[in-house]
Scaffold this motif. Structure first.
Motif, PDB file in Angstrom:
ATOM      1  N   THR A 131       0.830  -1.204   0.000  1.00 30.26           N
ATOM      2  CA  THR A 131       0.000   0.000   0.000  1.00 30.26           C
ATOM      3  C   THR A 131       0.864   1.253   0.000  1.00 30.26           C
ATOM      4  OG1 THR A 131      -1.627  -1.249   1.296  1.00 30.26           O
ATOM      5  CG2 THR A 131      -1.956   1.117   1.122  1.00 30.26           C
ATOM      6  N   LEU A 132       1.952   1.228   0.762  1.00 24.22           N
ATOM      7  CA  LEU A 132       2.862   2.370   0.799  1.00 24.22           C
ATOM      8  C   LEU A 132       3.506   2.597  -0.560  1.00 24.22           C
ATOM      9  CD1 LEU A 132       4.391   4.547   2.359  1.00 24.22           C
ATOM     10  CD2 LEU A 132       6.028   2.798   3.076  1.00 24.22           C
ATOM     11  N   SER A 133       3.914   1.527  -1.227  1.00 27.40           N
ATOM     12  CA  SER A 133       4.512   1.649  -2.550  1.00 27.40           C
ATOM     13  C   SER A 133       3.526   2.247  -3.545  1.00 27.40           C
ATOM     14  CB  SER A 133       4.996   0.278  -3.041  1.00 27.40           C
ATOM     15  OG  SER A 133       5.488   0.352  -4.355  1.00 27.40           O
ATOM     16  N   GLU A 134       2.255   1.836  -3.466  1.00 22.34           N
ATOM     17  CA  GLU A 134       1.246   2.397  -4.357  1.00 22.34           C
ATOM     18  C   GLU A 134       1.073   3.893  -4.124  1.00 22.34           C
ATOM     19  OE1 GLU A 134      -2.514   0.563  -4.583  1.00 22.34           O
ATOM     20  OE2 GLU A 134      -1.763  -1.419  -5.133  1.00 22.34           O
ATOM     21  N   ALA A 135       1.027   4.306  -2.869  1.00 20.33           N
ATOM     22  CA  ALA A 135       0.848   5.723  -2.554  1.00 20.33           C
ATOM     23  C   ALA A 135       2.028   6.554  -3.050  1.00 20.33           C
ATOM     24  CB  ALA A 135       0.655   5.898  -1.055  1.00 20.33           C
ATOM     25  N   PRO A 213       2.864   2.450 -26.126  1.00 25.42           N
ATOM     26  CA  PRO A 213       3.509   3.510 -25.344  1.00 25.42           C
ATOM     27  C   PRO A 213       4.148   2.953 -24.083  1.00 25.42           C
ATOM     28  CG  PRO A 213       1.109   3.646 -25.192  1.00 25.42           C
ATOM     29  CD  PRO A 213       1.418   2.659 -26.262  1.00 25.42           C
ATOM     30  N   PRO A 214       5.229   3.569 -23.617  1.00 28.89           N
ATOM     31  CA  PRO A 214       5.926   3.042 -22.428  1.00 28.89           C
ATOM     32  C   PRO A 214       5.028   3.086 -21.192  1.00 28.89           C
ATOM     33  CG  PRO A 214       6.730   5.239 -22.998  1.00 28.89           C
ATOM     34  CD  PRO A 214       5.860   4.796 -24.133  1.00 28.89           C
ATOM     35  N   GLU A 215       5.178   2.081 -20.344  1.00 28.57           N
ATOM     36  CA  GLU A 215       4.401   2.030 -19.115  1.00 28.57           C
ATOM     37  C   GLU A 215       4.961   3.015 -18.088  1.00 28.57           C
ATOM     38  OE1 GLU A 215       4.030  -1.899 -17.585  1.00 28.57           O
ATOM     39  OE2 GLU A 215       3.802  -2.816 -19.577  1.00 28.57           O
ATOM     40  N   LYS A 216       4.081   3.488 -17.225  1.00 27.70           N
ATOM     41  CA  LYS A 216       4.512   4.392 -16.174  1.00 27.70           C
ATOM     42  C   LYS A 216       5.355   3.628 -15.161  1.00 27.70           C
ATOM     43  CE  LYS A 216       0.625   7.599 -16.439  1.00 27.70           C
ATOM     44  NZ  LYS A 216      -0.489   8.249 -15.684  1.00 27.70           N
ATOM     45  N   PRO A 217       6.363   4.282 -14.604  1.00 27.06           N
ATOM     46  CA  PRO A 217       7.245   3.572 -13.662  1.00 27.06           C
ATOM     47  C   PRO A 217       6.548   3.290 -12.337  1.00 27.06           C
ATOM     48  CG  PRO A 217       7.829   5.891 -13.763  1.00 27.06           C
ATOM     49  CD  PRO A 217       6.796   5.664 -14.832  1.00 27.06           C
ATOM     50  N   VAL A 218       7.078   2.316 -11.628  1.00 28.77           N
ATOM     51  CA  VAL A 218       6.643   1.977 -10.279  1.00 28.77           C
ATOM     52  C   VAL A 218       7.735   2.435  -9.318  1.00 28.77           C
ATOM     53  CG1 VAL A 218       6.110   0.077  -8.697  1.00 28.77           C
ATOM     54  CG2 VAL A 218       5.261   0.019 -11.038  1.00 28.77           C
ATOM     55  N   TYR A 219       7.325   3.018  -8.198  1.00 27.13           N
ATOM     56  CA  TYR A 219       8.280   3.496  -7.200  1.00 27.13           C
ATOM     57  C   TYR A 219       8.180   2.629  -5.946  1.00 27.13           C
ATOM     58  CZ  TYR A 219       8.863   7.664 -10.081  1.00 27.13           C
ATOM     59  OH  TYR A 219       9.138   8.516 -11.111  1.00 27.13           O
ATOM     60  N   ALA A 220       9.314   2.374  -5.329  1.00 25.10           N
ATOM     61  CA  ALA A 220       9.350   1.521  -4.138  1.00 25.10           C
ATOM     62  C   ALA A 220      10.321   2.111  -3.127  1.00 25.10           C
ATOM     63  CB  ALA A 220       9.763   0.098  -4.507  1.00 25.10           C
ATOM     64  N   LEU A 221      10.017   1.904  -1.855  1.00 23.60           N
ATOM     65  CA  LEU A 221      10.881   2.374  -0.777  1.00 23.60           C
ATOM     66  C   LEU A 221      11.802   1.287  -0.246  1.00 23.60           C
ATOM     67  CD1 LEU A 221       8.276   4.455   1.213  1.00 23.60           C
ATOM     68  CD2 LEU A 221      10.397   5.352   0.293  1.00 23.60           C
ATOM     69  N   GLY A 222      11.461   0.026  -0.510  1.00 27.40           N
ATOM     70  CA  GLY A 222      12.189  -1.066   0.114  1.00 27.40           C
ATOM     71  C   GLY A 222      12.988  -1.927  -0.832  1.00 27.40           C
TER      72      GLY A 222
END
Length: 451
Positions: A131-135, A213-222
């Motif tokens: 959930t944190l990664s999604e936010a 089209p290129p996919e949007k990036p995913v961001y992660a904290l861990g």
């Protein structure tokens, strides 16, 4: 004296019943004591929060508005009750205006934050690592580049970031310590102490024949984790009938199964860490994007009379040259587990190949070794479970821990046909299909409330 002798004789003659009765009494006493300590702990935190709210009202301060992104399905659907009992009272007593948004599907938190018209004073994430990664992904994808501080409530099954920030060091796992961690996380939002954290941007590398089209990036904290340990751990709910032993049972029943990812054969290309230069300044300068966006917004007529706050001079990374920054190092790997992690998660003490400066942000790339036997794998996995190091680096690594700024992961085995088995990465405990990806460190990209 006669009563004592009769009592001892009764215990001796009925020792089985006495043992069961004594165990029940001991459990009841322990349970009641823990519940009392939890009640006293919450009374303390609520009193402190109420004092903060009284001071704010007395000074006629503006009521802070926060949005809580609550995942009701987290921690086997116990997250909502935990939030109502141990987090929500602290926020309300402090005088916060709390708006609760419950997520109802995968990706809901990411879409909500990305499309939110105006961000609140703080965004509080109530859930696990996923959930944190999604936010965070939703916030980094916002078109206007605006951001706000993030509060992290450990309401999920895995709370790597929250436990590092708010859990007492060396504390044993118990209901009391879990409540203390949740209360600390809620009170951190009130205290207002913030700390900037690194994130890693994960982008799918497009193929030559791919015209979409290129996919949007995913961001992660861990972490990004790939391999058999992740695959088997994801099956633990299948063994729900073993209760608290479900994690151990999953590895016991699947350690000899050839259907999991025992060979993470891939080609890796990485670049070394860099404090900032002309080659990577776009990533390192991302923290200035919000300020630039705000400066471009129209100003009110009376703003000329308001003194501007002094800000440190901006470093011109375009004039800094680091020849090593763009040098790519390539290696071929074939382990049973691969871990890419930020410095936000705990280190395991594994020796690093090349130790950069302490103030230098970096990714840590850990290449595990091949599993020599199923029994050895079970022993190693159970040890990690006991230490609650689900997403830490494996204790043994063929290449040590490699420090990097960018990493390109090119798996040799991919799902091509519908009949091929599903292969997944674990990105902050969320499953993503195995594809060629580029992982880039974005240093000090978000602000997180800390204790």
């Amino acid at each position: 004296m006669a009563f004592v002798l009769r009592f001892a004789k009764t215990i001796r003659n009925n020792w089985k019943k006495s043992t069961v009765f004594g165990s029940a009494v001991a459990y009841g006493v322990s349970y009641s004591k823990e519940k009392y300590e939890i009640k006293q702990l919450m009374r303390y935190y609520c009193t402190e929060a109420s004092r903060y709210g009284d001071v704010k009202i007395g000074q006629n301060q503006r009521t802070p508005k926060v949005i809580v992104l609550l995942n009701p399905a987290a921690n086997r659907k116990d997250s909502e009750e935990d939030f109502q009992n141990y987090c929500e009272p602290i926020l309300h007593l402090a005088g916060f205006e709390v708006d609760i948004v419950k997520t109802d599907s995968e990706g809901h938190a990411r879409r909500y934050v990305e499309e939110l018209a105006t961000l609140p004073d703080a965004l509080i994430v109530g859930g696990g690592d996923g959930t944190l990664s999604e936010a965070v992904s939703g916030m980094k994808r916002r078109a206007d580049g605006s951001q706000c501080p993030i509060g992290v409530l450990p309401l999920g099954r895995t709370n790597t970031m929250a436990r590092k920030l708010f859990a007492a060091e060396g504390a044993k796992h118990s209901d009391l310590e879990n409540v203390r961690t949740m209360a600390n996380a809620a009170y951190a939002v009130i205290a207002g102490k913030k700390e900037k954290k690194d994130v890693m941007r994960i982008e799918v590398l497009p193929s030559v024949a791919d015209e979409t089209p290129p996919e949007k990036p995913v961001y992660a904290l861990g972490t990004l984790q790939w391999g058999a340990f992740r695959d088997i751990l994801a099956l633990r709910d299948k063994y729900w009938y073993t209760a608290s032993l479900r994690d151990y049972t999953a590895f016991l029943f699947n350690a000899f199964d050839g259907g999991h990812t025992w060979n993470c054969k891939a080609r890796l290309a990485y670049t070394e860490p860099c404090t900032g230069c002309s080659n990577c300044y776009r990533d390192l300068d991302e923290q200035w994007a919000v300020k630039k966006q705000q400066e471009q917004q129209p100003r009110r007529w009376w703003s000329m009379f308001v003194p501007r706050s002094k800000t440190p001079p901006k470093t011109d990374y375009t004039k800094i040259v680091n020849e090593k920054c763009s040098v790519r190092h390539e290696i071929e790997i074939d382990p049973s587990e691969l871990v890419i992690k930020t410095q936000n998660v705990d280190d395991t003490g594994t020796e690093t190949v090349e130790q950069p400066e302490r103030n230098e942000s970096k990714l840590q790339l850990v290449v595990g070794e091949q599993v020599d036997s199923g029994f050895g794998f079970i022993s190693e996995s159970w040890s990690r479970l006991r230490q609650r190091k689900y997403f830490e680096c494996p204790s043994k690594a063929t290449e040590g821990v490699i420090s990097a700024r960018t990493i390109e992961l090119l798996p040799e085995r991919l799902k091509v046909e519908e009949t091929d088995p599903d292969l997944y990465y674990s990105i902050d405990n969320e499953a993503y299909e195995v594809r060629p990806v580029r992982v880039t460190l974005v240093p000090k990209a978000i602000e997180v409330f800390t204790f």
